[in-house]
Structures are given as structure tokens and as C-alpha cells.
Write a protein that holds these residues in place. Structure first.
Motif, mmCIF file in Angstrom:
data_model
loop_
_atom_site.group_PDB
_atom_site.id
_atom_site.type_symbol
_atom_site.label_atom_id
_atom_site.label_comp_id
_atom_site.label_asym_id
_atom_site.label_seq_id
_atom_site.Cartn_x
_atom_site.Cartn_y
_atom_site.Cartn_z
ATOM 1 N N LEU A 220 55.178 50.612 14.813
ATOM 2 C CA LEU A 220 56.557 51.120 14.776
ATOM 3 C C LEU A 220 57.534 50.096 15.337
ATOM 4 O O LEU A 220 58.604 49.848 14.758
ATOM 5 C CB LEU A 220 56.659 52.440 15.566
ATOM 6 C CG LEU A 220 55.969 53.658 14.957
ATOM 7 C CD1 LEU A 220 56.003 54.835 15.929
ATOM 8 C CD2 LEU A 220 56.624 54.050 13.639
ATOM 9 N N VAL A 221 57.163 49.504 16.458
ATOM 10 C CA VAL A 221 58.035 48.505 17.076
ATOM 11 C C VAL A 221 58.203 47.303 16.156
ATOM 12 O O VAL A 221 59.304 46.741 16.015
ATOM 13 C CB VAL A 221 57.482 48.080 18.451
ATOM 14 C CG1 VAL A 221 58.278 46.900 19.017
ATOM 15 C CG2 VAL A 221 57.518 49.255 19.422
ATOM 16 N N ALA A 222 57.119 46.907 15.496
ATOM 17 C CA ALA A 222 57.196 45.779 14.567
ATOM 18 C C ALA A 222 58.120 46.078 13.392
ATOM 19 O O ALA A 222 58.699 45.156 12.793
ATOM 20 C CB ALA A 222 55.790 45.431 14.059
ATOM 21 N N ASP A 223 58.298 47.374 13.079
ATOM 22 C CA ASP A 223 59.177 47.780 11.981
ATOM 23 C C ASP A 223 60.600 48.063 12.465
ATOM 24 O O ASP A 223 61.419 48.595 11.713
ATOM 25 C CB ASP A 223 58.606 49.021 11.293
ATOM 26 C CG ASP A 223 59.161 49.205 9.884
ATOM 27 O OD1 ASP A 223 59.735 48.243 9.341
ATOM 28 O OD2 ASP A 223 59.040 50.321 9.341
ATOM 29 N N GLY A 224 60.876 47.722 13.716
ATOM 30 C CA GLY A 224 62.236 47.845 14.226
ATOM 31 C C GLY A 224 62.573 49.157 14.890
ATOM 32 O O GLY A 224 63.742 49.412 15.217
ATOM 33 N N VAL A 225 61.580 50.016 15.123
ATOM 34 C CA VAL A 225 61.843 51.294 15.788
ATOM 35 C C VAL A 225 62.233 51.052 17.244
ATOM 36 O O VAL A 225 61.578 50.303 17.962
ATOM 37 C CB VAL A 225 60.608 52.220 15.702
ATOM 38 C CG1 VAL A 225 60.736 53.394 16.662
ATOM 39 C CG2 VAL A 225 60.433 52.710 14.272
ATOM 40 N N GLU A 226 63.326 51.726 17.671
ATOM 41 C CA GLU A 226 63.856 51.540 19.026
ATOM 42 C C GLU A 226 63.541 52.705 19.954
ATOM 43 O O GLU A 226 63.595 52.568 21.176
ATOM 44 C CB GLU A 226 65.378 51.378 18.979
ATOM 45 C CG GLU A 226 65.871 50.303 18.018
ATOM 46 C CD GLU A 226 67.335 50.479 17.710
ATOM 47 O OE1 GLU A 226 68.156 50.104 18.573
ATOM 48 O OE2 GLU A 226 67.672 51.013 16.628
#
Length: 699
Positions: A159-165
């Protein structure tokens, strides 16, 4: 745009409410009460800071001398409605990835094949950002499948790699055992410290997966937005020399600390309107009017609420904001697109409409001369002579009445040959008639359709536009009394001064009432109260000002929604006592109850309250002749679009009116932040606290 009145307060307190058009500010100190208005800005922290600084300068108060700042905000509401906020992910139990999409079998419009469903058309969390985690908890809270910690870290990393904040963690039955959600949050913070995490057991620890998941996802999406806003506001206040305690109004009508709201922004979705309800209830209490209908009409919208002797919370089944279900406690408020900036327009079939689109504050109504050429309800009031261009907002905003007339002529009169649009005056009356009808219908939905007879209620009309429309709407409802608070344009900001610090905690029990053990339920209340005590201690509120209220949610076995009733302990036959209260509440709500049906105790609730200094409104002098307050006479247009009537009426300055003064309508009362229209056959009486009571025998 400032006003002053005498009064006193042992503390220096500032209330600031950000609306869609203006930001309203009130400052209360031992030397008096000061009010101020400034246009709202795209970044609401700017207008908030400007308003606070300006009102302090006008009052001669140093920033360091302000003890408390109370704030009503629309940041969370606007972000949700406008589909903004952080890029959000969801971690949930295996098999429950699509709860956020599926929802319930009941759709917003049961029989429509082409309806737009907000949570599906504009999902809070996109499907590719919803991840399943192996874990399982069964009632009453037993761990059946342990949490797969490796899966938590892997899915979070993706998720973080996909830009999730920001991430929402929503596991099945976590309201009964929060162990897995707490551990998930701990793991994410250890490995991804910059990611915000909202767990459902912290946000809303009660059953109903869909609403719990949605509420938590909304909180996750809004948390970075609210944290950024509050940090920006706090830094701005510090730069100006303020060191005051800052409290934020929540949807439940209570204040909360900045830290608490930063973590749970979902609790502020009706922050500003909630302050308006408190203001209405406060004003009604001071004139001994317990049954109220609130009409808070500002520049963009009108907020409506009924107060049948008590402030009501919204029913969970109707608790939605922007089409998204939420189950955090919020006051019962209905908002419609009817304000001073609401635009009057013809649709393609030449049907006449007013709102919901608004000209806002910038460019604002046509008479502001800021680029808008569409007629608004404010322009209609100007053309009818009810708004005095020379005294509008204390004379600090120059109005150009000809622009209002031109807008009505070109956009309405010239576009149709209907008889009621022959002149700008008739078009203006038609505009007010439609706007008033829209509000009348909304009030009927909140009163008549719910069993409340509006004829037995007093309407409290405030906001910048409310006092101009109050009497006309009251006539449609057959309401004979309208209460207009002092400085009605900043009434919601004043309402902030009447709210206490308030936190809600709940736990799902879900057991037949007769089978609930007394020791078990007392222990549940003690756990919730302990959480409240911990929060009030963090807020550094003196324990002498603490108060705790206990209640339970009950429903009949098989019923879809519950009712909340007070809980006063397990002394005596407490099961029978609770059942009796539930049946009385059920009869009041639905008109009947079922004497033989089993009752389920669903949730236990505790409200932790930190009582703040009470607000005492200033009183006005009782000596003074009515003629001394008269400023001029004006030609005002009343009547209907078919039968307009021009009348010459007196205008009075509200600040010069003495307590006990009576004014026979038609008349106009001007003040810096609003205009009170006293219709023909109505009488205005000035109360000791500065409120104006409009009454009529016309029913």
C-alpha cells in the motif's frame, strides 16, 4: 465588521465558526463582548486566524491574555463532500474486502434503477487498496485464528509503495476484542512511522460491519487533512503570540482537544451546525421557550433542527454525510442549499429554482460587484428594500443595488413572459417565495413527519439571512413566535461558548436484557468511564468539573435499529426499569410498543463531560424611547409575486433599542451582521438579553 456589547466573563474566551461564506468571531472578556465577521478563505485557517487577531485588536486584548479559543470547523466536512483527503488503504479480515462496496440491502432509493450510490461511485477506499489479512475473532471475543503479522507488514508495504498515506484497520468483531487491531497499528507504526492509522476499535467500537468500516475509512482519509490543518492553525496562533487552550466543536455538541480531533476528525463532520443547535437551545432557555425549531440560514445553506425540550441526536439509520453512512454521535441537523447566496435560475423546462448552487462570499451576490451577474436571495432582499445598502455589515461592505436589479431583470424577467416575472420586484418576491417554500418543506420533514407539531414550537431564526426569512416561513408553518438572538449572524460562534468538553465511548454487549448480569454491565461501564477519565486528565480539566453520563441502546429482538435510554445503575429490579424506559421511548418515537416481545440490550455508552465556564449573555438597558432608535423610513415591498404591495416602514438600529420595547410591523431592524424583517401583522418585543421576539395572532 465589528460590534460590541457590555457583559462580563472571568476568562477571556474567543469563539470562531467558519461558514461557507463568512467566518464569525465572538470574544468575551470582563470588559464586554465583541463580535467580528470576515469572509471565509480557501484555506480556512487564514480567515480563522485573521478573525481572532482582528477581534482581539478591536477589543484591546493582547494575544497572550486570551485563555481559550473555541473553534467550529468545516474542514472535515468539505474534504469528505468534495472527495478530497489522503490516499487511503484498508486492512480487513479475509473474506470482507468488499464490505465497503456492498453495503446493505437497503439502498438510498429503494426502487430506483439509476441511482447514484456514493460509497460505490466515489469509494472512500479503492478496491485495489483494500487488503485481506488472515485473522479471526468470534463472539464473545475469542481469538480463533491468530493475526498473521507477516501479512500485515507485506500488505502495508504494498500500500505504501502505491502511495497510500493513511490506513484503516477494520477486523471482524474487533469491537469485542481489540487485540488484533491494536497489534496491527503497532506493527505499522514500527515499520512505517509516517503512515496514519485508524482502527475501528478506537474510532467506533460497536457492531454493524458496514457502518463501522465506513466510519473508520472516513476517519483514516480525513486524519492527515485535519492534522495538517490544526498544525497550520496552531503554528499561526503561536506566531501571533497566542498561548490559549484550543478546543474544537464536535458533531455531538461537545468540545474536544486538538489532539483528540486530529486523531478522530470523523467526529467533526457537523461541527459548525452543532454549535448552532447549542446556540438555539441556549437562547430558548433564557426566554423560557423549551420547544424550538432552529433555522440557521447563512450565505450558502440553511441548517434545520428541532429541539423538543432537549437537544436530539441523529438516528443511526439516518446518520449520513455526503451520502456516506457514519455512526459517530452527531446532533440531529438537516442541511439544505438555501442561503443568502443561493442563485435563482430557470432550468431547461423553464421551471423556476432557487439554490442549491450558491454564489458564496467571493464573488458573492450580484450587488457585491465582484463579478457575479446571477441573482441571489440577497439580491432579492436588496431590490425589495429590506437590506439597506448603506448599513450592510455595518457599512463596511458597499453594495450596488442597481446590480441586483439588473441581475433579476436580465436573468429572470427577460427570460420569460410569466406574469409573476414582469418586474424585478415581482421576480424578487418569487425568489423569496421559492426559497421560503424550500425551507418550509425541510422544516415540515423534521417536525410534522416526525410527530412534532410546529404550531406548539418557537422558531429560532439566526445566521445572516435567517431573521429576514423567519416570520414568512413561520406564517407558512402557522408558528406564532419567532426568536431572533442578538447578533444573529454570529450565533453559531456564540454557541461555541455554551458547549462543554465531551467525549463518547461505547461497547457492544448484544444480549437479551433479562440475561444481562449486573456485575458484567457495571464492569463495562467502569471500563468506559476509565477511558473518559484518562482523556479528561490529558486535557488537564479539573476533576471537580467532571461529569459522566451512562446510557444503553435497546431494541426488540429482531428489530433493525435501537433506541438510547438513560442508565442509572443495577439497584433493585433494574431490568424492569430499563424495559419500562425503553417502551416509553419506543411509544414516543413510533406511537406504540410491544409489551410481550423480548428486548435486547445492544450497547452500553458513557459520555465523559468536562464542564467549562458558563456563558452569561450581556443585558441591555431598559430605558430608551423607540423613536430614539429610529434611523429613517424606507419603501419596502411585501405581498406575493401576483400582488406586490409597497409600504413605507420605519427602520430602527438594533443596538439602540431598549429592553421592553415593542415595535409593530411592518418594520425593519438593522444591525451590523443581519436585518430583522418584522412582517405586517407581527409585533417585535426586545428582551433583556437583547433577543427580539416576533409574535403574531395570524395563524
Amino acid at each position: 465588521m465589528v460590534s460590541k456589547s457590555t457583559g462580563s466573563s472571568s476568562e477571556t474566551r474567543v469563539g470562531v465558526d467558519v461558514g461557507g461564506t463568512n467566518t464569525d468571531v465572538i470574544l468575551v472578556t470582563e470588559d464586554g463582548e465583541f463580535t467580528f465577521k470576515t469572509p471565509s478563505t480557501t484555506d480556512p485557517s487564514q480567515s480563522t486566524l485573521t478573525g481572532i487577531v482582528e477581534v482581539c485588536q478591536l477589543a484591546g486584548i493582547e494575544p497572550a491574555d486570551v485563555d481559550q479559543i473555541l473553534h467550529g470547523t468545516t474542514v472535515a466536512t468539505n474534504a469528505l463532500i468534495e472527495h478530497e483527503g489522503a490516499k487511503t488503504g484498508l486492512l480487513t479480515t479475509d473474506g470482507f474486502r468488499d464490505v465497503l462496496h456492498i453495503g446493505r440491502h437497503r439502498k438510498p432509493h429503494s426502487f430506483s434503477l439509476q441511482q447514484t450510490i456514493s460509497w460505490q461511485e466515489q469509494p472512500i477506499v479503492k478496491r485495489r487498496h483494500r487488503k485481506e489479512i488472515t485473522e479471526r475473532i468470534y463472539p464473545p471475543g475469542d481469538v480463533v485464528i491468530p493475526l498473521d503479522e507477516d501479512a500485515v507488514l507485506k500488505e502495508t508495504g504494498d500500500l505504501v509503495a502505491d502511495g497510500v498515506e493513511s490506513i484503516a484497520v477494520c477486523y471482524l468483531h474487533s469491537y469485542l476484542n481489540r487485540e488484533h487491531e491494536d497489534r496491527t497499528k503497532e506493527l505499522i507504526h514500527e515499520q512505517f512511522p509516517d503512515v496514519s492509522v485508524s482502527t475501528s476499535s478506537e474510532v467506533v467500537a460497536q457492531f454493524r460491519e458496514f457502518e463501522r468500516f465506513t466510519t473508520t475509512a472516513i476517519n483514516a482519509r480525513l486524519e492527515p487533512v485535519m492534522s495538517t490543518y490544526l498544525t497550520r492553525l496552531s503554528d499561526g496562533l503561536a506566531d501571533e503570540g497566542f498561548d490559549a487552550e484550543v478546543l474544537i466543536m464536535q458533531s455531538n455538541g461537545g468540545m474536544a482537544s486538538v489532539q483528540n480531533v486530529a486523531e478522530r476528525p470523523v467526529t467533526t463532520l457537523v461541527s459548525g451546525p452543532a454549535a448552532g443547535v447549542l446556540s438555539a437551545a441556549f437562547e430558548g432557555e433564557h426566554v423560557d421557550e423549551p420547544n424550538l425549531v432552529m433555522l440557521d440560514m447563512g450565505g450558502t445553506s440553511a441548517d434545520i433542527s428541532v429541539v423538543p425540550g432537549r437537544v436530539l441526536e441523529r438516528d443511526p439509520r439516518d446518520s449520513t454525510v455526503g451520502g456516506y453512512p457514519t455512526i459517530t454521535p452527531m446532533l440531529d441537523i438537516e442541511t439544505i442549499g438555501a442561503g443568502g447566496g443561493s442563485i435563482a435560475w430557470f432550468d431547461d423546462a423553464m421551471g423556476f429554482n432557487v439554490g442549491p448552487k450558491s454564489a458564496g462570499a467571493n464573488p458573492g451576490p450580484a450587488c457585491y460587484a465582484r463579478g457575479n451577474d446571477q441573482p441571489t436571495t440577497t439580491d432579492a432582499q436588496v431590490v425589495l428594500g429590506r437590506i439597506d445598502p448603506d448599513s450592510f455589515l455595518g457599512g463596511n461592505l458597499d453594495l450596488e443595488p442597481e446590480r441586483s436589479r439588473d441581475a433579476l431583470q436580465t436573468q429572470l424577467c427577460d427570460r420569460t413572459d410569466q406574469a409573476q416575472f414582469e418586474t424585478p420586484e415581482q421576480a424578487a418576491l418569487a425568489t423569496l417565495e421559492v426559497a421560503n417554500t424550500n425551507m418550509y418543506r425541510a422544516i415540515r420533514e423534521q417536525t410534522v413527519q416526525r410527530g412534532y407539531d410546529p404550531r406548539e414550537y418557537t422558531m429560532v431564526a439566526f445566521g445572516g439571512a435567517g431573521p429576514m426569512h423567519g416570520a414568512s416561513i413561520a406564517e407558512k408553518l402557522e408558528v406564532s413566535t419567532v426568536l431572533v438572538p442578538p447578533s444573529p449572524g454570529i450565533a453559531s460562534a456564540r454557541g461555541l461558548l455554551t458547549g462543554n468538553v465531551k467525549y463518547d465511548y461505547q461497547q457492544t454487549v448484544s444480549s437479551p436484557l433479562e440475561e444481562v448480569d449486573g456485575e458484567f454491565i457495571e464492569a463495562a461501564f467502569e471500563r468506559l468511564e476509565a477511558r473518559g477519565r484518562e482523556q479528561l486528565e490529558r486535557d488537564e480539566i479539573d476533576s471537580a468539573r467532571w461529569e459522566f453520563r451512562s446510557s444503553v441502546d435497546c431494541l426488540y429482538d429482531g428489530q433493525g435499529y435501537e433506541l438510547n435510554i438513560d442508565f442509572d445503575g443495577t439497584d433493585g429490579d433494574w431490568h424492569a426499569r430499563l424495559r419500562e424506559r425503553f417502551e416509553k421511548r419506543h411509544e414516543a418515537e413510533y406511537g406504540h410498543y410491544f409489551e410481550a416481545d423480548p428486548v435486547e440490550l445492544l450497547n452500553v455508552r458513557v459520555t465523559a463531560i468536562g464542564n467549562v465556564e458558563s456563558y452569561t449573555p450581556p443585558e441591555i438597558a431598559a430605558d430608551g424611547a423607540l423613536e430614539a432608535a429610529k434611523t429613517t423610513e424606507s419603501t419596502i415591498v411585501f405581498g406575493t409575486p401576483d400582488t406586490p404591495k409597497e409600504l413605507t416602514v420605519p427602520r430602527y438600529e438594533r443596538e439602540r433599542l431598549a429592553a421592553g420595547t415593542e415595535i409593530d410591523g411592518p418594520a425593519i431592524v438593522d444591525e451590523f451582521d443581519s436585518t430583522v424583517v418584522v412582517n405586517p401583522d407581527w409585533t417585535a418585543t426586545v428582551e433583556a438579553n437583547g433577543s427580539i421576539i416576533l409574535t403574531t395572532e395570524k395563524r
